[in-house]
Write a protein that holds these residues in place. Structure first.
Motif, PDB file in Angstrom:
ATOM      1  N   LEU A 119      60.863  29.782  47.492  1.00 19.61           N
ATOM      2  CA  LEU A 119      60.995  30.274  46.080  1.00 19.61           C
ATOM      3  C   LEU A 119      61.649  31.918  46.230  1.00 19.61           C
ATOM      4  O   LEU A 119      60.864  32.496  47.169  1.00 19.61           O
ATOM      5  CB  LEU A 119      59.695  30.461  45.293  1.00 19.61           C
ATOM      6  CG  LEU A 119      59.160  29.039  45.069  1.00 19.61           C
ATOM      7  CD1 LEU A 119      57.739  29.102  44.388  1.00 19.61           C
ATOM      8  CD2 LEU A 119      59.952  28.495  43.860  1.00 19.61           C
ATOM      9  N   TRP A 174      61.882  34.798  41.453  1.00 21.37           N
ATOM     10  CA  TRP A 174      61.066  33.641  40.632  1.00 21.37           C
ATOM     11  C   TRP A 174      59.802  33.718  40.794  1.00 21.37           C
ATOM     12  O   TRP A 174      59.092  33.587  39.648  1.00 21.37           O
ATOM     13  CB  TRP A 174      61.918  32.555  41.433  1.00 21.37           C
ATOM     14  CG  TRP A 174      61.240  31.350  40.452  1.00 21.37           C
ATOM     15  CD1 TRP A 174      60.627  30.279  41.320  1.00 21.37           C
ATOM     16  CD2 TRP A 174      61.471  30.741  39.173  1.00 21.37           C
ATOM     17  NE1 TRP A 174      60.186  29.117  40.133  1.00 21.37           N
ATOM     18  CE2 TRP A 174      60.651  29.521  39.059  1.00 21.37           C
ATOM     19  CE3 TRP A 174      62.203  31.263  38.200  1.00 21.37           C
ATOM     20  CZ2 TRP A 174      60.685  28.855  37.814  1.00 21.37           C
ATOM     21  CZ3 TRP A 174      62.079  30.970  37.046  1.00 21.37           C
ATOM     22  CH2 TRP A 174      61.445  29.584  36.734  1.00 21.37           C
ATOM     23  N   THR A 199      58.518  36.298  38.210  1.00 14.72           N
ATOM     24  CA  THR A 199      58.783  35.563  36.873  1.00 14.72           C
ATOM     25  C   THR A 199      57.761  34.778  36.465  1.00 14.72           C
ATOM     26  O   THR A 199      57.099  34.911  35.508  1.00 14.72           O
ATOM     27  CB  THR A 199      60.211  34.760  36.768  1.00 14.72           C
ATOM     28  OG1 THR A 199      61.211  35.644  36.970  1.00 14.72           O
ATOM     29  CG2 THR A 199      60.346  34.111  35.355  1.00 14.72           C
TER      30      THR A 199
END
Length: 108
Positions: A20, A24, A27
């Motif tokens: 990841l 991300w 987010t």
């Protein structure tokens, strides 16, 4: 409830999963924070909490991965009331220690 993340296999390396990205993860965290906070605000909060618990700016610098101590200092929120209380408390003990030192010294 523990969040689960679906990973996809890497096309370059079958059987291995993709990492990841930091973006991300940020987010996902921002979406999980229902009050509208951001990952960056959470970073500031965590840095301040660690500093309040340990009083070690170098530790916070290491955790945040900053090369410059000046950058780390911008992340720390200092409560001016605590600063005043600390200075007042220290000033009282300085006055007491100075007075004691003068009394304890033998007279020549």
């Amino acid at each position: 409830m523990t969040p689960t993340f679906q990973h996809s296999e890497s096309p370059d390396y079958p059987g291995r999963f993709r990492h990841l990205s930091a973006h991300w993860v940020g987010t996902l965290v921002s979406r999980a924070l229902t009050d509208g906070s951001t990952m960056h605000q959470l970073r500031h909060l965590c840095a301040t909490e660690i500093h309040n618990q340990t009083h070690d700016v170098r530790l916070v610098q290491t955790i945040l991965g900053h090369a410059s101590l000046a950058t780390t200092q911008r992340y720390l929120a200092v409560d001016e009331t605590k600063v005043r209380e600390a200075l007042t408390s220290r000033a009282k003990s300085w006055g007491t220690e100075a007075g004691r030192a003068q009394v304890e010294q033998p007279v020549p």
